[in-house]
Scaffold this active site. Structure first.
Site, PDB file in Angstrom:
ATOM      1  N   GLU A   1       1.010  -1.208  -0.067  1.00 36.57           N
ATOM      2  CA  GLU A   1       0.177  -0.020  -0.005  1.00 36.57           C
ATOM      3  C   GLU A   1       0.863   1.368  -0.014  1.00 36.57           C
ATOM      4  O   GLU A   1       1.360   1.397   1.161  1.00 36.57           O
ATOM      5  CB  GLU A   1      -0.910  -0.014   1.339  1.00 36.57           C
TER       6      GLU A   1
ATOM      7  N   CYS B   1      -2.431   8.878   2.547  1.00 35.85           N
ATOM      8  CA  CYS B   1      -2.016   8.520   1.102  1.00 35.85           C
ATOM      9  C   CYS B   1      -3.119   8.910   0.189  1.00 35.85           C
ATOM     10  O   CYS B   1      -2.757   9.025  -1.041  1.00 35.85           O
ATOM     11  CB  CYS B   1      -1.868   6.778   1.195  1.00 35.85           C
TER      12      CYS B   1
HETATM   13  P1  NDP Z   1       8.236   4.484   4.679  1.00 34.75           P
HETATM   14  O1  NDP Z   1       8.372   3.839   3.445  1.00 34.75           O
HETATM   15  O2  NDP Z   1       9.514   5.472   5.157  1.00 34.75           O
HETATM   16  O3  NDP Z   1       8.202   3.630   5.924  1.00 34.75           O
HETATM   17  C1  NDP Z   1       6.979   2.871   6.173  1.00 34.75           C
HETATM   18  C2  NDP Z   1       7.526   1.401   7.124  1.00 34.75           C
HETATM   19  O4  NDP Z   1       8.451   0.954   6.639  1.00 34.75           O
HETATM   20  C3  NDP Z   1       7.626   2.250   8.486  1.00 34.75           C
HETATM   21  O5  NDP Z   1       7.349   1.343   9.630  1.00 34.75           O
HETATM   22  C4  NDP Z   1       9.397   2.120   8.517  1.00 34.75           C
HETATM   23  O6  NDP Z   1       9.929   2.085   9.675  1.00 34.75           O
HETATM   24  C5  NDP Z   1       9.574   0.705   7.690  1.00 34.75           C
HETATM   25  N1  NDP Z   1      10.767   0.751   6.821  1.00 34.75           N
HETATM   26  C6  NDP Z   1      11.679   1.741   6.602  1.00 34.75           C
HETATM   27  N2  NDP Z   1      12.626   0.739   5.766  1.00 34.75           N
HETATM   28  C7  NDP Z   1      12.399  -0.245   5.652  1.00 34.75           C
HETATM   29  C8  NDP Z   1      12.885  -1.395   5.217  1.00 34.75           C
HETATM   30  N3  NDP Z   1      14.109  -1.267   4.454  1.00 34.75           N
HETATM   31  N4  NDP Z   1      12.243  -2.572   5.443  1.00 34.75           N
HETATM   32  C9  NDP Z   1      11.224  -2.975   5.955  1.00 34.75           C
HETATM   33  N5  NDP Z   1      10.578  -1.915   6.714  1.00 34.75           N
HETATM   34  C10 NDP Z   1      11.138  -0.812   6.339  1.00 34.75           C
HETATM   35  O7  NDP Z   1       6.984   5.441   4.655  1.00 34.75           O
HETATM   36  P2  NDP Z   1       6.641   6.540   5.750  1.00 34.75           P
HETATM   37  O8  NDP Z   1       6.354   6.122   6.943  1.00 34.75           O
HETATM   38  O9  NDP Z   1       7.336   7.862   5.665  1.00 34.75           O
HETATM   39  O10 NDP Z   1       4.909   6.470   5.084  1.00 34.75           O
HETATM   40  C11 NDP Z   1       4.504   7.699   4.255  1.00 34.75           C
HETATM   41  C12 NDP Z   1       4.080   6.975   2.890  1.00 34.75           C
HETATM   42  O11 NDP Z   1       3.270   6.022   3.179  1.00 34.75           O
HETATM   43  C13 NDP Z   1       3.628   7.975   2.123  1.00 34.75           C
HETATM   44  O12 NDP Z   1       4.262   7.542   0.702  1.00 34.75           O
HETATM   45  C14 NDP Z   1       2.170   7.222   1.763  1.00 34.75           C
HETATM   46  O13 NDP Z   1       1.331   7.608   0.814  1.00 34.75           O
HETATM   47  C15 NDP Z   1       2.396   5.961   2.078  1.00 34.75           C
HETATM   48  N6  NDP Z   1       1.062   5.423   2.752  1.00 34.75           N
HETATM   49  C16 NDP Z   1       0.327   4.722   2.087  1.00 34.75           C
HETATM   50  C17 NDP Z   1      -0.996   4.234   2.422  1.00 34.75           C
HETATM   51  C18 NDP Z   1      -2.005   3.318   1.471  1.00 34.75           C
HETATM   52  O14 NDP Z   1      -2.950   2.799   1.968  1.00 34.75           O
HETATM   53  N7  NDP Z   1      -1.555   3.188   0.237  1.00 34.75           N
HETATM   54  C19 NDP Z   1      -1.587   4.581   3.581  1.00 34.75           C
HETATM   55  C20 NDP Z   1      -0.703   5.414   4.218  1.00 34.75           C
HETATM   56  C21 NDP Z   1       0.461   5.858   3.942  1.00 34.75           C
HETATM   57  P3  NDP Z   1      10.636   3.152  10.281  1.00 34.75           P
HETATM   58  O15 NDP Z   1       9.413   4.258  10.468  1.00 34.75           O
HETATM   59  O16 NDP Z   1      10.870   2.963  11.692  1.00 34.75           O
HETATM   60  O17 NDP Z   1      11.689   3.511   9.480  1.00 34.75           O
END
Ligand code: NDP
Length: 526
Positions: free
Chosen positions: A244, A278
């Site tokens: 997502e 999102c």
């Molecule tokens: P990130 O991609 O930075 O992080 C998402 C999650 O992945 C966090 O829990 C993060 O942990 C974790 N993460 C980071 N690096 C890794 C890795 N290498 N392997 C596994 N997990 C990892 O996104 P954001 O948190 O900044 O979220 C914003 C984004 O989410 C926007 O693009 C938004 O559009 C999208 N989004 C999409 C939705 C949908 O339903 N389509 C709904 C809500 C948001 P940590 O934070 O601890 O680094």
């Protein structure tokens, strides 16, 4: 029944901040690779028993968890607001209420949705065969959510996974670990069997370790860049993934729309959660003939929004989640300015507030060529562009790498539906905006760079099970005509299969009967 919660014991820590005050909110463990592996091992053991529980038993835990949330409603809303920055109003309306609804829906309906299914196998049934599908839980489901809906997204997905019979490991965002831990605590209070749901706090490395642990499913919500890394890493283990990802969602406003309502919808769609949804409205296309009137309405309403810390009940727009996020907004606003768009209101940090506050910003004269109209902003910005004709509006909306949601606003519902069906997005609303993630019954997910797979609804539940086909032959007297050994008679019979049986008509297939009998006789003699 004993405790479920797993607090990592790692020496590494992550620090969570209240974005409205910039003060430290708390410290949580940062689970190491070894700890993640240990959690997965415990999860696998817990799964063996959990998968044998009935839907009724699972539903009982989920409904009790609902009760706990209701008992602690204000406390949880405050936690969500303090750690993520969002207004208390949105913690209640956009996180807690929708997830409570999702919980009751799947507690009551998972059994019905996952009921074994008889399949019509056409002419094969005339040979005494039956087919049915049963839905088996997968094993361990890893949930890696973003920070923007840190309660409803992981909890909703966890409930669906549990109802399907899976064990769950949630790795909350490092920006919101305590909201994640709250989910674990709720299930601990209802006495969910140990390790059926674990919360493992940490940063990206912890998430990566979970993906690399060879579990059965990853439900990921986050950015396109991380989503791609996860898909790559999961592929090594053939772990299936739901992604997502981001959005750049368009809102099309036709001249015949109720403009006042559309303006209110646009403002909520663009500025709720400080634009960090999102499915936020990130591109608004308004029909040229009403553009001036509509833009004025938007600006006037935007100027009246109350920006303050999320803990106040009168706050409309609160803090953004982090400094990193504000910097992206500043960068996009700067590029809008440089590329010739006009900032009508906002366009800067709120100097009266000390936390991560960016003023709700309305931009006119935007075009699809501008960077701020192509990359996800994820902030309180509303760029407005214009169009002259229906097809132009559709083309502009589809001219994006993303395809999560979209909305069409018109007084002509037939036109609304027609345009909606031509837009490439996972959900398209007519005279509505953004909120459908709150409908647990409907699928959620994107096209193009917005990801793949679905959460929510029947399609979302199906992501969390493996369909198993059970095929039974009740006619035990004769071998199949297609078995070995082959012969000229066999080949002639197979020609008949291709010509008659494969047409799906019983009348045609009956013509094959004499040939078939000869062939079976031939096989019986072997
Ligand atoms: P990130 O991609 O930075 O992080 C998402 C999650 O992945 C966090 O829990 C993060 O942990 C974790 N993460 C980071 N690096 C890794 C890795 N290498 N392997 C596994 N997990 C990892 O996104 P954001 O948190 O900044 O979220 C914003 C984004 O989410 C926007 O693009 C938004 O559009 C999208 N989004 C999409 C939705 C949908 O339903 N389509 C709904 C809500 C948001 P940590 O934070 O601890 O680094």
């Amino acid at each position: 029944m004993s405790a479920v919660l797993s607090f990592p014991t790692a020496q590494d820590e992550i620090i969570s901040y209240n974005p409205a005050t910039r003060e430290e909110f708390g410290r949580a463990g940062c689970a190491s690779v070894e700890e993640v592996r240990a959690a997965v091992q415990k999860s696998r053991q817990a799964f063996e028993k959990w998968k044998e529980t009935s839907f009724k038993e699972r539903a009982r835990f989920v409904m009790r968890a609902r009760e706990i949330i209701l008992d602690e409603l204000d406390e949880i809303a405050r936690l969500i607001s303090d750690e993520s920055g969002k207004p208390i109003a949105e913690a209640l309306s956009m996180e807690i209420a929708p997830v409570l609804d999702l919980m009751q829906y799947f507690a009551r309906n998972a059994a019905k949705i996952l009921k074994p299914e008889r399949i019509n196998i056409g002419l094969y049934a005339t040979m005494g065969r039956t087919s049915k599908i049963i839905y088996k839980p997968l094993g361990t489901v890893g949930i890696i959510p973003a920070w923007n809906y840190p309660f409803s997204i992981p909890l909703g997905e966890a409930v669906m996974a549990l109802m399907a019979g899976n064990a769950v490991i949630v790795k909350p965002s490092e920006l919101t670990p305590f909201i994640g831990l709250k989910i674990g605590e709720i299930f601990e209070k209802v006495g969910l069997p140990e390790n059926v749901l674990q919360v493992v706090t940490g940063d990206g490395r912890t998430g990566a370790a979970l993906v690399d642990a060879g579990i059965e499913k990853i439900m990921f919500t986050g950015s396109v860049a991380t989503g791609k890394k996860i898909a790559e890493s999961a592929a090594k283990h053939l772990t299936s993934v739901v992604l997502e990802l981001g959005g750049k969602d368009p809102m099309i406003v036709f001249a015949d729309a109720n403009l006042k309502l559309a303006a209110q919808g646009a403002i909520w769609g663009a500025f709720c959660n400080s634009g960090q949804s999102c499915s936020s409205v990130e591109r608004l296309y308004v029909e040229e003939s009403v553009a001036e009137e509509f833009t004025e309405l938007i600006v006037e309403k935007t100027k009246r929004l109350n920006q303050n810390s999320g803990d106040k009940e009168t706050t409309d727009v609160a803090a953004m989640s982090s400094e990193r996020q504000i910097k992206i907004v500043e960068d996009h606003i700067e590029s809008f300015r440089n590329e010739g768009a006009k900032i009508l209101t906002g366009g800067k940090r709120n100097a009266n507030l000390k936390g991560a506050f960016y003023e709700p910003t309305v931009i006119s004269n935007a075009t699809n060529e501008m960077r701020g109209m192509r990359e996800e902003t994820f902030g309180p910005t509303l760029p407005i562009a214009t169009f002259k004709a229906e097809q132009e509006a559709i083309d502009l909306a589809n001219d994006s790498d993303f395809g999560l949601t979209a909305s069409v606003w018109t007084g002509d519902l037939e036109k609304g539906r027609r345009v909606a069906e031509k837009i490439l997005a996972g959900t398209v609303c007519v005279n509505e905006v953004l909120y459908t993630h709150g409908i647990g019954q409907t699928p959620w997910g994107g096209f193009k760079q917005s990801g793949y797979g679905r959460t929510h609804g029947r399609h979302g539940l199906m992501e969390l099970v493996a369909p198993q086909h059970i095929h039974v032959n009740r006619a035990l007297l004769a071998p199949n005509a297609w078995w070995l050994p082959y012969s000229p008679l066999a080949v002639e019979t197979f020609r008949g299969f291709a010509r008659h049986f494969a047409g799906g008509s019983l009348r045609q297939t009956i013509k094959l009967a004499p040939q078939l009998l000869k062939r079976i006789k031939e096989l019986r003699g072997k």
